[in-house]
Motif scaffolding. Structure first.
Motif, PDB file in Angstrom:
ATOM      1  N   GLU A  24       1.493   3.425  17.787  1.00 57.95           N
ATOM      2  CA  GLU A  24       0.674   3.116  16.475  1.00 57.95           C
ATOM      3  C   GLU A  24      -0.579   2.107  16.918  1.00 57.95           C
ATOM      4  N   ASP A  25      -0.152   0.810  17.548  1.00 61.39           N
ATOM      5  CA  ASP A  25      -1.107   0.006  17.674  1.00 61.39           C
ATOM      6  C   ASP A  25      -1.873  -0.098  19.220  1.00 61.39           C
ATOM      7  N   ILE A  26      -1.323   0.433  20.123  1.00 57.66           N
ATOM      8  CA  ILE A  26      -1.427   0.519  21.426  1.00 57.66           C
ATOM      9  C   ILE A  26      -0.663   1.669  22.373  1.00 57.66           C
ATOM     10  N   SER A  27      -1.800   2.433  22.752  1.00 58.32           N
ATOM     11  CA  SER A  27      -0.890   3.420  23.676  1.00 58.32           C
ATOM     12  C   SER A  27      -0.594   2.988  25.227  1.00 58.32           C
ATOM     13  N   VAL A  28       0.373   3.524  25.570  1.00 55.20           N
ATOM     14  CA  VAL A  28       0.762   3.064  27.024  1.00 55.20           C
ATOM     15  C   VAL A  28       1.071   4.358  27.835  1.00 55.20           C
ATOM     16  N   MET A  29       0.526   4.225  29.057  1.00 57.56           N
ATOM     17  CA  MET A  29       0.753   5.281  29.920  1.00 57.56           C
ATOM     18  C   MET A  29       1.078   4.736  31.015  1.00 57.56           C
ATOM     19  N   SER A  30       2.075   5.362  32.226  1.00 51.72           N
ATOM     20  CA  SER A  30       2.352   4.703  33.635  1.00 51.72           C
ATOM     21  C   SER A  30       2.189   5.670  34.627  1.00 51.72           C
ATOM     22  N   CYS A  31       1.582   4.996  35.936  1.00 49.85           N
ATOM     23  CA  CYS A  31       1.696   5.562  37.088  1.00 49.85           C
ATOM     24  C   CYS A  31       3.249   5.416  37.326  1.00 49.85           C
ATOM     25  N   ALA A  32       3.997   6.352  37.872  1.00 54.50           N
ATOM     26  CA  ALA A  32       5.263   6.381  38.527  1.00 54.50           C
ATOM     27  C   ALA A  32       5.553   7.244  39.564  1.00 54.50           C
ATOM     28  N   TYR A  33       6.673   6.883  39.950  1.00 54.61           N
ATOM     29  CA  TYR A  33       7.085   7.779  41.212  1.00 54.61           C
ATOM     30  C   TYR A  33       8.006   9.086  40.733  1.00 54.61           C
ATOM     31  N   SER A  34       8.240  10.128  41.535  1.00 56.29           N
ATOM     32  CA  SER A  34       8.961  11.126  41.235  1.00 56.29           C
ATOM     33  C   SER A  34      10.411  10.739  41.144  1.00 56.29           C
ATOM     34  N   HIS A  35      10.897   9.927  41.611  1.00 61.17           N
ATOM     35  CA  HIS A  35      12.388   9.409  41.400  1.00 61.17           C
ATOM     36  C   HIS A  35      12.625   8.559  40.376  1.00 61.17           C
ATOM     37  N   ASN A  41       5.606  10.475  24.245  1.00 60.36           N
ATOM     38  CA  ASN A  41       5.260   9.965  22.997  1.00 60.36           C
ATOM     39  C   ASN A  41       4.573   8.893  22.790  1.00 60.36           C
ATOM     40  N   SER A  42       4.124   8.301  24.157  1.00 60.01           N
ATOM     41  CA  SER A  42       3.373   7.010  24.244  1.00 60.01           C
ATOM     42  C   SER A  42       2.036   6.881  24.196  1.00 60.01           C
ATOM     43  N   VAL A  43       1.247   8.209  23.877  1.00 63.85           N
ATOM     44  CA  VAL A  43      -0.044   8.088  23.870  1.00 63.85           C
ATOM     45  C   VAL A  43      -0.708   8.619  22.551  1.00 63.85           C
ATOM     46  N   ALA A  44      -1.304   7.979  21.873  1.00 64.30           N
ATOM     47  CA  ALA A  44      -1.921   8.568  20.636  1.00 64.30           C
ATOM     48  C   ALA A  44      -3.069   9.278  21.014  1.00 64.30           C
ATOM     49  N   ASP A  45      -3.297  10.142  20.136  1.00 66.15           N
ATOM     50  CA  ASP A  45      -4.643  11.071  20.311  1.00 66.15           C
ATOM     51  C   ASP A  45      -5.595  10.384  19.231  1.00 66.15           C
ATOM     52  N   VAL A  46      -6.401   9.688  19.659  1.00 68.30           N
ATOM     53  CA  VAL A  46      -7.538   8.935  18.887  1.00 68.30           C
ATOM     54  C   VAL A  46      -8.255  10.009  18.117  1.00 68.30           C
ATOM     55  N   ARG A  98      -8.529  10.032  14.214  1.00 68.98           N
ATOM     56  CA  ARG A  98      -9.844   9.716  13.446  1.00 68.98           C
ATOM     57  C   ARG A  98     -10.172  10.930  12.205  1.00 68.98           C
ATOM     58  N   ARG A  99      -9.395  12.128  12.720  1.00 68.61           N
ATOM     59  CA  ARG A  99      -9.458  13.238  11.486  1.00 68.61           C
ATOM     60  C   ARG A  99      -8.256  13.222  10.759  1.00 68.61           C
ATOM     61  N   GLU A 100      -7.446  12.016  10.865  1.00 72.66           N
ATOM     62  CA  GLU A 100      -6.266  11.992   9.934  1.00 72.66           C
ATOM     63  C   GLU A 100      -5.406  13.348   9.903  1.00 72.66           C
ATOM     64  N   LEU A 101      -5.282  13.942  11.335  1.00 71.31           N
ATOM     65  CA  LEU A 101      -4.444  15.082  11.706  1.00 71.31           C
ATOM     66  C   LEU A 101      -3.182  14.470  12.417  1.00 71.31           C
ATOM     67  N   TYR A 102      -3.236  13.292  13.141  1.00 72.54           N
ATOM     68  CA  TYR A 102      -2.526  12.958  13.877  1.00 72.54           C
ATOM     69  C   TYR A 102      -1.144  12.315  13.493  1.00 72.54           C
ATOM     70  N   GLN A 103      -0.088  12.570  13.999  1.00 73.37           N
ATOM     71  CA  GLN A 103       1.257  12.213  13.496  1.00 73.37           C
ATOM     72  C   GLN A 103       1.831  11.318  14.586  1.00 73.37           C
ATOM     73  N   THR A 104       2.113  10.132  14.669  1.00 76.22           N
ATOM     74  CA  THR A 104       2.555   9.250  15.597  1.00 76.22           C
ATOM     75  C   THR A 104       3.984   9.396  15.632  1.00 76.22           C
ATOM     76  N   HIS A 105       4.700   9.235  16.925  1.00 73.14           N
ATOM     77  CA  HIS A 105       6.106   9.197  17.120  1.00 73.14           C
ATOM     78  C   HIS A 105       6.192   7.766  17.531  1.00 73.14           C
ATOM     79  N   SER A 106       6.816   6.705  17.061  1.00 71.12           N
ATOM     80  CA  SER A 106       6.923   5.329  17.614  1.00 71.12           C
ATOM     81  C   SER A 106       8.079   5.384  18.649  1.00 71.12           C
ATOM     82  N   ILE A 107       7.835   4.500  19.864  1.00 72.62           N
ATOM     83  CA  ILE A 107       8.714   4.270  20.735  1.00 72.62           C
ATOM     84  C   ILE A 107       9.556   2.982  20.355  1.00 72.62           C
ATOM     85  N   PRO A 108      10.700   3.286  20.065  1.00 71.83           N
ATOM     86  CA  PRO A 108      11.515   1.944  19.720  1.00 71.83           C
ATOM     87  C   PRO A 108      11.650   0.873  20.770  1.00 71.83           C
TER      88      PRO A 108
END
Length: 355
Positions: free
Chosen positions: A273-284, A336-341, A345-355
């Protein structure tokens, strides 16, 4: 000419017995290095090695050189998994794996040459070492050598790596296509591979007509661990108001992502909701990343070891001069960590917060 006649012909040319020639071409390890060299020389000339199945490995011993932490699951887990890929690839054959621990930037070249010059070592795999002097010695060793996740800039050695530039580009592109414009790359830049990801990130910004500003779009941590990343990110948050924070953060690894999630929570900032977070990660790390609900760009791991063994085999069976630079692509797994901005903007996106 039949296979048996070719074996007899090679035996006549080398002075070896037909049974010894047969054992060499079958990839058995109970033959001397001198005998193998003689047989391979004539077999290449006669075109026989091209007909040997790719599944047959013509090695007695394989030398694996890597940082010391790569040889234990409690050390560098990524390189440890790469080595497991090597071991898995040769597990069906009677091949002995020898290990040599080297420093990343200042390798002990005397120790390296001591291992390489052993008669029964038929191939060498160098993992995660950035020492150019080591590359020179490896290229002059007259043994097939493949580097993993390290590049010989003088193009003397075969190399297999994740396509770091493409992974950085694709991860940034994913965020930018979701409508994010203020994106922060939080990463470690101590290795060439991380710099390649940064270059991919910059290229994605350019393709989306955005100016990359290092003071706004890049945060560097020194060290691979979560505590260092957490301290750096905490300081970053303390120096900025909520309005000055980025719309999205691309983390250079799983430890950095965990640090970011922890500090955002401490500052009562919600993801996404406030900040989206994405990671680069290893397959393991996939199970852990998925449990955190993170969207991530995964880079290949065990596949690097498997492909390195295949390249070594091609060097033993094909006498060609061109060197390989094999780049393995990653994949993006959605969480679920990246919001579709754009949708927000079109008020169509429903967020799912990460606890």
């Amino acid at each position: 000419m039949t296979g048996k006649l070719k074996i007899k012909e090679i035996a006549g040319l080398t002075g070896l017995s037909p049974s010894t020639v047969s054992r060499v071409l079958a990839g058995k390890n109970n033959v001397s290095p001198q005998a193998k060299e003689k047989v391979f020389y004539h077999a290449r000339y006669m075109g026989i090695l091209r007909d040997i199945p790719a599944s047959r490995l013509l090695m007695n011993s394989l030398l694996v050189c890597a940082p010391a932490a790569a040889f234990t699951p409690n050390g560098d887990r990524y390189y440890y998994e790469v080595i497991q890929g090597i071991i898995s690839e040769i597990s069906h054959y009677d091949i002995h794996v020898k290990k040599c621990s080297l420093d990343i930037n200042e390798a002990d070249t005397t120790l390296f040459m001591k291992h390489v010059n052993q008669d029964d070592v038929d191939g060498v795999i160098i993992i995660g070492i950035d020492d150019e002097s080591l590359y020179r010695l490896a290229a002059e060793s007259d043994k097939p050598v493949v580097t993993i996740n390290a590049r010989d800039k003088k193009m003397r050695l075969d190399c297999v790596s994740p396509d770091h530039s493409s992974i950085g580009y694709s991860a940034a592109k994913h965020l930018l296509e979701k409508g994010h414009r203020q994106v922060l790359l939080f990463t470690d830049l101590r290795r060439e591979t991380m710099i390649q990801r940064l270059e991919g990130f910059k290229r994605a910004c350019q393709d989306h007509h955005l100016v990359f500003d290092e003071s706004e779009n890049l945060l560097v941590t020194k060290g691979y661990g979560e505590p260092e990343a957490r301290a750096n990110f905490k300081k970053y948050l303390q120096q900025r108001s909520k309005q000055q924070l980025p719309s999205a953060i691309l983390c250079g690894g799983g430890a950095i992502a965990r640090a970011v999630l922890g500090e955002l929570k401490n500052h009562q900032l919600q993801v996404p909701e406030d900040i989206s977070v994405m990671s680069c990660a290893y397959s393991h790390e996939m199970d852990e990343i998925k449990s955190l609900g993170l969207t991530a760009a995964f880079q290949p791991c065990r596949e690097l070891g498997s492909e390195a063994v295949c390249i070594l085999q091609s060097r033993l069976t094909r006498n060609i001069s061109s060197r390989f630079n094999l780049l393995l692509q990653g994949s993006i797994e959605l969480g679920n960590s990246v919001a579709d901005v754009n949708w927000r903007r079109r008020e169509l996106y429903q967020t799912h917060s990460i606890p």
